[in-house]
Scaffold this motif. Structure first.
Motif, PDB file in Angstrom:
ATOM      1  N   TRP A   3       1.035  -1.140  -0.057  1.00  9.73           N
ATOM      2  CA  TRP A   3      -0.037   0.074   0.064  1.00  9.73           C
ATOM      3  C   TRP A   3       0.962   1.132  -0.012  1.00  9.73           C
ATOM      4  O   TRP A   3       1.823   1.294   0.779  1.00  9.73           O
ATOM      5  CB  TRP A   3      -0.859  -0.116   1.256  1.00  9.73           C
ATOM      6  N   ASP A   4       0.435   2.375  -0.936  1.00  7.44           N
ATOM      7  CA  ASP A   4       1.232   3.411  -0.947  1.00  7.44           C
ATOM      8  C   ASP A   4       0.686   4.516  -0.225  1.00  7.44           C
ATOM      9  O   ASP A   4      -0.673   4.790  -0.780  1.00  7.44           O
ATOM     10  CB  ASP A   4       1.586   3.684  -2.505  1.00  7.44           C
ATOM     11  N   ASN A   5       0.934   5.485   0.533  1.00  9.14           N
ATOM     12  CA  ASN A   5       0.269   6.362   1.298  1.00  9.14           C
ATOM     13  C   ASN A   5      -1.007   6.345   1.746  1.00  9.14           C
ATOM     14  O   ASN A   5      -1.938   7.085   1.862  1.00  9.14           O
ATOM     15  CB  ASN A   5       0.189   7.569  -0.052  1.00  9.14           C
ATOM     16  N   LEU A   6      -0.723   5.169   2.563  1.00 11.53           N
ATOM     17  CA  LEU A   6      -2.075   4.813   3.457  1.00 11.53           C
ATOM     18  C   LEU A   6      -1.678   4.802   4.963  1.00 11.53           C
ATOM     19  O   LEU A   6      -0.429   4.280   5.332  1.00 11.53           O
ATOM     20  CB  LEU A   6      -2.970   3.632   3.269  1.00 11.53           C
ATOM     21  N   TYR A   7      -2.257   5.261   5.826  1.00 11.68           N
ATOM     22  CA  TYR A   7      -1.784   5.546   7.236  1.00 11.68           C
ATOM     23  C   TYR A   7      -2.848   5.297   8.341  1.00 11.68           C
ATOM     24  O   TYR A   7      -4.002   5.250   7.950  1.00 11.68           O
ATOM     25  CB  TYR A   7      -1.540   7.261   7.506  1.00 11.68           C
ATOM     26  N   ILE A   8      -2.465   4.902   9.278  1.00 16.07           N
ATOM     27  CA  ILE A   8      -3.380   4.721  10.687  1.00 16.07           C
ATOM     28  C   ILE A   8      -3.353   5.926  11.285  1.00 16.07           C
ATOM     29  O   ILE A   8      -2.291   6.181  11.955  1.00 16.07           O
ATOM     30  CB  ILE A   8      -2.671   3.454  11.415  1.00 16.07           C
ATOM     31  N   ALA A   9      -4.428   6.684  10.924  1.00 15.37           N
ATOM     32  CA  ALA A   9      -4.525   8.148  11.491  1.00 15.37           C
ATOM     33  C   ALA A   9      -4.790   8.185  13.075  1.00 15.37           C
ATOM     34  O   ALA A   9      -4.675   9.176  13.516  1.00 15.37           O
ATOM     35  CB  ALA A   9      -5.315   8.752  10.471  1.00 15.37           C
ATOM     36  N   GLY A  10      -5.761   7.020  13.293  1.00 17.90           N
ATOM     37  CA  GLY A  10      -6.282   7.255  14.768  1.00 17.90           C
ATOM     38  C   GLY A  10      -6.541   6.075  15.318  1.00 17.90           C
ATOM     39  O   GLY A  10      -6.860   4.886  14.553  1.00 17.90           O
ATOM     40  N   LEU A  11      -6.281   5.722  16.748  1.00 21.47           N
ATOM     41  CA  LEU A  11      -6.456   4.189  17.111  1.00 21.47           C
ATOM     42  C   LEU A  11      -7.348   4.658  18.572  1.00 21.47           C
ATOM     43  O   LEU A  11      -7.292   5.508  19.193  1.00 21.47           O
ATOM     44  CB  LEU A  11      -5.217   3.656  17.749  1.00 21.47           C
ATOM     45  N   GLY A  12      -8.133   3.660  18.865  1.00 21.04           N
ATOM     46  CA  GLY A  12      -8.755   3.646  19.878  1.00 21.04           C
ATOM     47  C   GLY A  12      -9.413   2.428  20.598  1.00 21.04           C
ATOM     48  O   GLY A  12      -9.285   1.351  19.873  1.00 21.04           O
ATOM     49  N   ALA A  13      -9.552   2.338  22.029  1.00 19.96           N
ATOM     50  CA  ALA A  13      -9.737   1.112  22.706  1.00 19.96           C
ATOM     51  C   ALA A  13     -10.634   1.244  23.827  1.00 19.96           C
ATOM     52  O   ALA A  13     -10.590   2.395  24.329  1.00 19.96           O
ATOM     53  CB  ALA A  13      -8.549   0.545  23.044  1.00 19.96           C
ATOM     54  N   TYR A  14     -11.570   0.402  24.192  1.00 14.31           N
ATOM     55  CA  TYR A  14     -12.313   0.263  25.236  1.00 14.31           C
ATOM     56  C   TYR A  14     -12.216  -1.012  25.689  1.00 14.31           C
ATOM     57  O   TYR A  14     -12.377  -2.212  25.133  1.00 14.31           O
ATOM     58  CB  TYR A  14     -13.662   0.635  24.912  1.00 14.31           C
ATOM     59  N   LEU A  15     -11.664  -1.128  27.151  1.00 12.59           N
ATOM     60  CA  LEU A  15     -11.497  -2.495  27.689  1.00 12.59           C
ATOM     61  C   LEU A  15     -11.942  -2.272  29.327  1.00 12.59           C
ATOM     62  O   LEU A  15     -11.507  -1.237  29.933  1.00 12.59           O
ATOM     63  CB  LEU A  15     -10.102  -2.645  28.110  1.00 12.59           C
ATOM     64  N   PRO A  16     -13.167  -2.910  29.668  1.00 16.71           N
ATOM     65  CA  PRO A  16     -13.609  -2.890  30.770  1.00 16.71           C
ATOM     66  C   PRO A  16     -12.775  -3.392  31.919  1.00 16.71           C
ATOM     67  O   PRO A  16     -11.678  -4.012  31.705  1.00 16.71           O
ATOM     68  CB  PRO A  16     -14.928  -3.753  30.613  1.00 16.71           C
ATOM     69  N   GLY A  17     -13.308  -3.602  33.133  1.00 21.67           N
ATOM     70  CA  GLY A  17     -12.588  -3.908  34.076  1.00 21.67           C
ATOM     71  C   GLY A  17     -12.205  -5.323  34.277  1.00 21.67           C
ATOM     72  O   GLY A  17     -13.064  -6.063  33.331  1.00 21.67           O
ATOM     73  N   THR A  18     -11.457  -5.885  34.749  1.00 26.03           N
ATOM     74  CA  THR A  18     -10.937  -7.413  34.690  1.00 26.03           C
ATOM     75  C   THR A  18     -11.477  -8.218  35.949  1.00 26.03           C
ATOM     76  O   THR A  18     -11.735  -7.794  37.215  1.00 26.03           O
ATOM     77  CB  THR A  18      -9.467  -7.502  34.915  1.00 26.03           C
ATOM     78  N   THR A  19     -11.680  -9.558  35.592  1.00 30.78           N
ATOM     79  CA  THR A  19     -11.943 -10.567  36.638  1.00 30.78           C
ATOM     80  C   THR A  19     -10.902 -11.583  36.788  1.00 30.78           C
ATOM     81  O   THR A  19     -10.254 -11.688  35.945  1.00 30.78           O
ATOM     82  CB  THR A  19     -13.320 -11.287  35.948  1.00 30.78           C
ATOM     83  N   SER A  20     -10.485 -11.721  38.053  1.00 26.60           N
ATOM     84  CA  SER A  20      -9.076 -12.608  38.174  1.00 26.60           C
ATOM     85  C   SER A  20      -9.406 -14.111  37.710  1.00 26.60           C
ATOM     86  O   SER A  20     -10.368 -14.731  38.075  1.00 26.60           O
ATOM     87  CB  SER A  20      -8.897 -12.587  39.691  1.00 26.60           C
TER      88      SER A  20
END
Length: 342
Positions: A3-20
């Motif tokens: 790919w030429d001239n393609l970019y990852i311009a933004g990243l986002g994540a949502y991770l809730p709380g954890t369980t042991s």
């Protein structure tokens, strides 16, 4: 594909709380032997009442905001998932589009199993390369592996399933990472492994008890005359897809700074990714994933977000993202870190 001239311009994540995982093993929810073998410490669990699609919205809102793109820039919205998104007979991609972007872009739901994030990136790249009137595309992945239809601790082996959402904005206008290449392949002869042989159903999740992916795999193994040859073929396909992506990127495995793969237990991650590719676990986010779990097709995008947020991704680093999923399908992507402003 290069790919030429393609970019990852933004990243986002949502991770809730954890369980042991230790607590789950103590209560009997998680098999004690698997707890000891896998090395998984915790998994993310969505709060009651939060559908998977709202985790995608949270991740996408951040990714779009960081990208700097406006609604009119987007020509495509793709949402990947594996499990129930909060409603039946519905199009979650349009919900995400309405909540985050609006506009008139094509919005589609895709279901490539645990390869959802990377398959979405390749489709989005193809769209942007072909449609010069589109400046950006949004890819999201989200799942919440709840009962009674699914048992995150016991429905499958080699992993524990976590909840969360991830998003990526692919752009032709620049961004903190440059997408160099992607490659994908399928081996549909192996499709029965995750289908099993217990017949069809007339409605979703209508069998008694949670989905039994273990049982389906065991049923396939009972019919397969040479499973060892099949499993060696899986490694060969991995090498084929990774090799193609690296060649198209003009890179070698030795130049890869970071490997991002699905969040499996340690033995499976080592046998399926680290050893076949000759990449030490220290060059991966495997340890981080032991506190997250396998979030379906979102793992690689979540890992890329974590890599950049943590500061481990430095200018000039090459990142190899690898996905494999039921079907069977494989995808790989190579990206180069350009700059980052959290």
């Amino acid at each position: 594909m290069r790919w030429d001239n393609l970019y990852i311009a933004g990243l986002g994540a949502y991770l809730p709380g954890t369980t042991s995982a230790a607590d789950a093993a103590a209560s009997g929810a998680f098999d004690r032997q698997e707890y000891q073998e896998y090395g998984i410490r915790a998994v993310t669990v969505a709060p009651d009442g939060m559908p998977a699609v709202d985790m995608a919205v949270a991740a996408a809102s951040r990714a779009v905001r960081r990208s700097g793109h406006k609604s009119a820039d987007f020509g495509l919205v793709l949402h990947a998932s594996m499990y129930h998104q909060g409603q039946d007979m519905w199009t979650p991609a349009h919900y995400i589009q309405r909540e985050v972007l609006g506009g008139t872009a094509m919005a589609l739901d895709i279901f490539p199993g645990a390869n959802g994030g990377l398959a979405g990136v390749e489709l989005a790249a193809s769209h942007l390369a072909a449609r010069k009137d589109s400046r950006a595309a949004l890819v999201t992945c989200a799942d919440a592996f709840r009962g009674p239809g699914f048992d995150r601790w016991r429905s499958d082996n080699n992993c524990v399933w976590g909840d969360g959402g991830a998003a990526l904005v692919l752009s032709r206008s620049g961004g903190p990472l440059r997408l160099l290449s992607t490659a994908s392949a399928a081996t549909p002869e192996l499709e029965p492994i995750f289908r099993g042989y217990d017949g069809w159903t007339d409605a979703p999740f209508s069998r008694p008890g949670p989905v039994d992916l273990r049982g389906r795999k065991l049923a396939w193994l009972a019919k397969e005359t040479d499973p060892t040859a099949v499993f060696s073929g899986l490694v060969e396909r991995l090498h084929t897809v990774v090799g193609q992506a690296l060649r198209d990127a003009g890179a070698t495995l030795g130049q890869v700074t970071h490997l991002l793969h699905a969040n499996f237990g340690t033995p499976f991650a080592e046998s399926q990714f680290h050893k076949p590719l000759g990449i030490d676990a220290g060059r991966t986010l495997h340890d981080w994933g032991l506190d997250v779990g396998h979030v379906g097709g979102a793992d690689q995008l979540l890992g890329l977000h974590q890599l950049m947020e943590s500061g481990r991704g430095r200018r000039g680093d090459l990142v190899l993202l690898v996905g494999a999923a039921m079907g069977f399908s494989w995808s790989a992507a190579v990206a180069e870190v350009t700059n980052w402003a959290p």
